[in-house]
Write an enzyme that holds these catalytic residues in place. Structure first.
Site, short mmCIF file in Angstrom:
data_model
loop_
_atom_site.label_atom_id
_atom_site.label_comp_id
_atom_site.label_asym_id
_atom_site.label_seq_id
_atom_site.Cartn_x
_atom_site.Cartn_y
_atom_site.Cartn_z
CG ASP A 234 -1.81 -0.62 1.08
OD1 ASP A 234 -2.58 -1.01 0.01
OD2 ASP A 234 -3.18 -0.87 1.59
CG ASP B 287 -3.66 33.64 -35.58
OD1 ASP B 287 -4.29 32.94 -36.45
OD2 ASP B 287 -2.95 32.56 -34.44
N GLY C 17 -5.88 20.66 -33.54
CA GLY C 17 -7.46 20.07 -34.88
C GLY C 17 -7.50 20.24 -35.94
CG MET C 18 -8.36 24.80 -36.74
SD MET C 18 -9.34 24.44 -38.13
CE MET C 18 -8.89 25.72 -39.17
#
Lengths: 508, 469
Positions: free
Chosen positions: A36, A294, A429-430
């Site tokens: 543990d 941007d 992502g783009m």
């Protein structure tokens, strides 16, 4: 019983150990079975800690089960007291010890007779509280213990400092970016002309605790840990507390204004408006960055936020209020404090989710299909599976979320870091989308062309099977080496045996 | 021939300390066993503490839809307000519906021990009711350390192996038949077996979970001597457990499988071949020789083969020769690893080990003694149930060239200028057989090579002198 694969917040003793090991010269002794002490591994690995984690175990084994711990716990406490001479030993119960129902409080009292340092029993119930609640409770318990002790011996220091000063409460080991946040907060206080009276528990010694009342106010940067301590100090010494997390430009300003009014009410005529304005518009980059063209591209993009209360709430506000991103869903796993969360975020998101079941979060994400996720490591993996970028904003986290470089999430530098994180998540992502639309990188073929594709060698089925078991990134090399080996020996058929013979011969 | 029963050579010194050491919880065995046994599902019946350990220790594996889960006990389970049987039935029905495994393995934990949950009693009833075999293994931290978890699971599985004297092997229920149908034609990867070239001998079963490539290599290794394996526990699928019968031979490939060995002997009346373990070329050779000796076969070409392997790793062995290596002890591979490294030319002042079965490891201990004599080095001190605090004091005194230790102590020791290697890696790496020699040495020498490369920088000690332990 509950079928569970994964959990967001750890068990109670982890919280207690995080507090104990944050202090200087405080040792924790777990009453637990072998194995543990995994906390030591996490601290040593995630934080890359150079020192031994001050946590040991008083092992619960068969004998303990049969006869009780008897002298064992007391002996272990006294032994540790002798070996390392800590100021305080915290006896920490675990799930196992809480069902054994031994009178650990009594062991502590007995050990105290022989120990030079103080001994304390962490009063947390494994089945009622989680890691975060336990940490909050343990911190309060230790502070209260030393305030009362100082009162008894009469060296409690209640005289306020001459100049405005602050206690920063709740900075802990294994806390998400806590080290960097702490540095940033100290900088911010210095800029505001406020002395830092104490930072607890990180790096503090218990000796410092009797000086806590000297500060003019307490700052609690995180919702989860430090609140109880601040409330205790407020009740005992009427110390005002500021519990606005300075994460994001707007909230940082709100936090500073709150500090201003606390100081004003104590007769210090500070005015931070000029500082806030200067920082917001010129010193920090975040406000300008979000205004730049941007960032127009991010307008109305959909995001999902999930994490602990502090970070998920702050992130939701930053995305919605400061960057014009649509937060479709904001959620937290701190269900015990759900009302606070709902109160904080409901005007900034479409939907609020309270759960500690990761599959619910994953399903919600799959359904919403956001352009980006801001969550824990678990959401990052969900994102990977669904091809959605994810910025990690809260624990539980992996080793890469304990960066060596300076990465605060709080204060003005924190705001810079957060906009970078958000922006990078979305652009990636783009880029992904563009690649998909145009069918991927056009150079792929050339790069992956294999050297050994056109060989006259014949791979037998078992040979191929073994080859496929070789991890992908070295498979090509193994294949080439094996074929070379076979060619050198005039073999035409490559079996599993040949493959392993080649491995032995060339060591590949 | 059973395990060596005569007392071990008195020369080896055995000590036992307080048992205050760091190791993994034995429930960690689910991590490699669920991957090894492809049609299994492991259900760990425990608390958040167990879950937290698994989730952190398994790292990224947890995200790959693992075939294991926690049955997380809540307050109602502890205080018996909820019925264990009904609760387990509900969860196992969920598992059956979602995953449809061929076996569910229940891992009992400290909590189920303390509240005395009768898993062995519940399992047969539930098994009959839901129609999936349920194997119970008590792999808890009260009794066992780390790799011993696998031992408890395999020992429980020995009883499930079909009886070879009955044919066809055990009346399998319909569901398993369907499973078999589904598996038909899918990845039947056994090595092409032609009867030619095999010696006629008593059936031999090996036990110990090793990665499939190691299974292939060791099987081929025995094939070279004309030995045909009757099976391996565990097999790739639960439905392919080896058939056993009285008089079969069994041999372990890992040093931590003493309960499994006992189960083979006592429960299934098999005969145990007590051999050194096939770790390192010396161990592999001794292992094959012992098996051959028991089966009455003259081993062929082993000496050349071992010499060849040693020659091929000479570059790594050079790095180890003359170095002192300290084992803090946490996974029971220590004796075999130490024996191999002494053969490489190292000295080993201390072998820490969680548990020492002198009977099961007898042949390995003898080989260790013999190796020390042949290499002319002092016999190591074997410390059972070590005390990590005391060990660290000894490490400071001895200043060994390398400490093999768990992750809790690795970084602090490195910061004090002491080379370390995480012991856990030996559990997950491929270390068996002739072909893995280079892989083990690659791991062992890595800290020596890395720190050797950085030596010029003069940054050996990275803590202030004032911070003592």
């Amino acid at each position: 019983m509950k079928l569970a694969y994964w959990m967001y917040a750890g068990p109670a003793h982890i919280g207690t150990l995080r507090i104990a090991s944050s202090f200087n010269k405080v040792h924790a002794i777990m009453h637990a079975p072998l194995g543990d002490d995994y906390f030591n591994v996490m601290r040593s690995m995630l934080e890359r800690e150079r020192d031994y984690t001050p946590v040991t175990t008083s092992v619960v084994d068969r004998n303990v089960l049969a006869q009780g711990s008897q002298e064992k716990v007391v002996d272990n406490i006294v032994r540790k007291d002798r070996e390392e001479a800590p100021d305080l030993i915290v006896l920490t119960p675990t799930c196992t010890s809480s069902i054994l129902q031994e009178d650990l409080q009594n062991f502590v009292a007995r050990a105290q007779l022989d120990a030079k340092g103080d001994v304390l029993f962490a009063d947390v119930n494994h089945y009622r509280v989680n890691e975060l609640q336990a940490a909050d409770q343990t911190l309060q318990q230790i502070v209260k213990f030393y305030i009362e002790k100082a009162r008894k011996v009469g060296d409690l220091q209640t005289q306020k400092t001459d100049r405005p000063s602050v206690n920063i409460l709740g900075v802990t080991t294994l806390g998400f970016h806590n080290r960097h946040d702490c540095t940033e907060l100290k900088r911010l206080m210095a800029d505001l002309g406020i002395t830092v009276n104490a930072v607890i528990p990180d790096g503090a010694s218990v000796e410092e605790l009797k000086q806590l009342p000297r500060a003019w106010f307490n700052l609690v940067p995180y919702r989860e840990i430090g609140g109880l301590t601040a409330q205790y100090l407020q009740t005992e010494f009427q110390m005002p507390l500021v519990d606005i997390t300075p994460m994001g430009i707007v909230e940082t300003a709100r936090c500073i204004r709150s500090i201003q009014s606390v100081l004003n009410s104590q007769g210090e005529p500070v005015d931070y408006e000029g500082f806030i304005d200067e920082q917001t518009r010129f010193a920090s980059q975040a406000a300008w960055f979000t205004r730049s063209i941007d960032c127009q591209n991010l307008t109305g993009k959909k995001a999902v936020v999930f994490g602990d209360n502090t970070h998920a709430a702050a992130m939701t506000k930053i995305l919605a209020r400061e960057m014009g991103i649509q937060v479709v869903l904001a959620g937290t796993y701190c269900q015990y404090d759900a009302d606070w969360f709902r109160d904080q975020v409901s005007e900034y998101c479409d939907r609020v989710l309270m759960t500690d079941d990761h599959t619910q979060v994953a399903n919600a994400i799959a359904e919403i299909e956001p352009a980006a996720i801001f969550g824990t490591q678990m959401e990052r993996h969900v994102g990977k599976r669904l091809d959605i970028p994810c910025g990690v904003i809260a624990a539980p986290v992996h080793i890469q979320n304990f960066p060596v470089g300076y990465r605060p999430y709080l204060g003005y530098e924190g705001a810079n870091q957060v906009v970078d994180l958000v922006y990078n998540s979305f652009t990636l992502g783009m880029e992904d989308h563009l690649l998909e639309i145009f069918g991927g990188h056009d150079t792929k073929e050339v790069i992956t062309k294999s050297v050994s594709t056109d060989s006259e060698l014949n791979w037998s089925r078992d040979g191929l099977t073994e080859l496929n078991r070789v991890p992908g990134f070295v498979r090509g090399k193994v294949k080439r080496n094996t074929e070379k080996f076979a060619r050198d020996r005039g073999l035409t058929q490559i079996t599993a045996e040949v493959l392993y013979a080649a491995k032995e011969a060339v060591g590949a | 021939m059973t395990a060596t029963i005569e007392p071990n050579t008195p020369a080896l010194q055995f000590d036992c300390e307080t048992g205050n050491y760091h190791t993994f919880c034995p429930i960690s065995c689910v991590a490699w066993l669920y991957q090894k046994i492809e049609d299994s599902f492991f259900l760990v019946i425990g608390t958040k503490t167990c879950g937290y350990f698994l989730q952190n220790a398994m790292g990224v594996m947890i995200f790959a839809e693992p075939r294991y889960a926690m049955a997380e006990l809540e307050e109602g389970d502890i205080s018996a307000q909820l019925n264990d049987y009904a609760e387990l039935k509900r969860l196992c029905e969920d598992i059956k519906r979602d995953r449809n495994p061929s076996v569910i393995v229940w891992i009992g934990t400290c909590t189920t021990e303390i509240i005395k949950m009768d898993l062995e009693g519940i399992a047969p009833k539930l098994e009959a009711e839901i129609g999936i075999p349920i194997v119970v293994a008590r792999a808890n931290g009260l009794d066992y350390a780390f790799t011993q978890g696998e031992d408890t699971v395999l020992a429980a599985m020995v009883q499930r192996c079909p009886d070879a004297t009955q044919q066809p092997p055990a009346a399998v229920d319909d569901r398993n038949a369907i499973q078999k149908l589904l598996n038909f034609g899918k990845k039947k990867e056994e090595i092409q077996e032609d009867e030619a070239g095999y010696v006629n001998h008593q059936p031999l079963v090996l036990f110990g979970s090793v990665p499939d490539p190691i299974v292939t290599q060791l099987t081929l290794e025995l094939k070279r001597q004309g030995i045909k394996l009757a099976g391996w526990l565990p097999a790739k699928r639960y439905t392919e457990l080896p058939a056993l019968a009285e008089g079969y031979y069994a041999s372990g490939v890992n040093p931590f499988l003493s309960r499994t060995a006992t189960a083979f002997m006592r429960r299934r009346k098999c005969k145990l071949i007590g051999a050194p373990f096939p770790i390192g070329p010396d161990g592999t050779r001794a292992w094959i020789e012992k098996i051959c000796a028991v089966l009455g076969i003259e081993p062929q070409g082993l000496a050349e083969r071992e010499a060849q392997i040693w020659q091929s790793v000479e570059d790594y062995v050079q790095l180890i020769r003359g170095k002192s290596i300290f084992f803090m002890g946490d996974n029971l591979l220590e004796v075999s690893m130490a024996r191999f490294l002494i053969r490489c030319g190292a000295t080993v002042p201390e072998i820490g080990i969680p548990y020492m079965d002198k009977r099961y490891q007898g042949a390995e201990l003898d080989l260790l003694t013999k190796t020390c004599q042949e290499m002319g080095v002092e016999l190591p001190r074997i410390v059972e149930k070590p005390d990590n605090y005391n060990q660290i004091q000894r490490i400071y005194n001895l200043q060994p060239d390398l400490v093999i230790t768990g992750m809790a102590h690795a970084n602090p020791l490195e910061a004090r200028g002491i080379n370390t290697k995480w012991s856990v890696e030996f559990t997950f790496a491929q270390i068996h057989g002739f072909g893995s020699t280079r892989d083990i040495l690659e791991l062992v020498t890595r800290p020596l090579r890395r720190n050797g490369a950085l030596k010029e920088l003069g940054w050996d000690k990275l803590v202030r002198e004032t911070t003592s332990v």
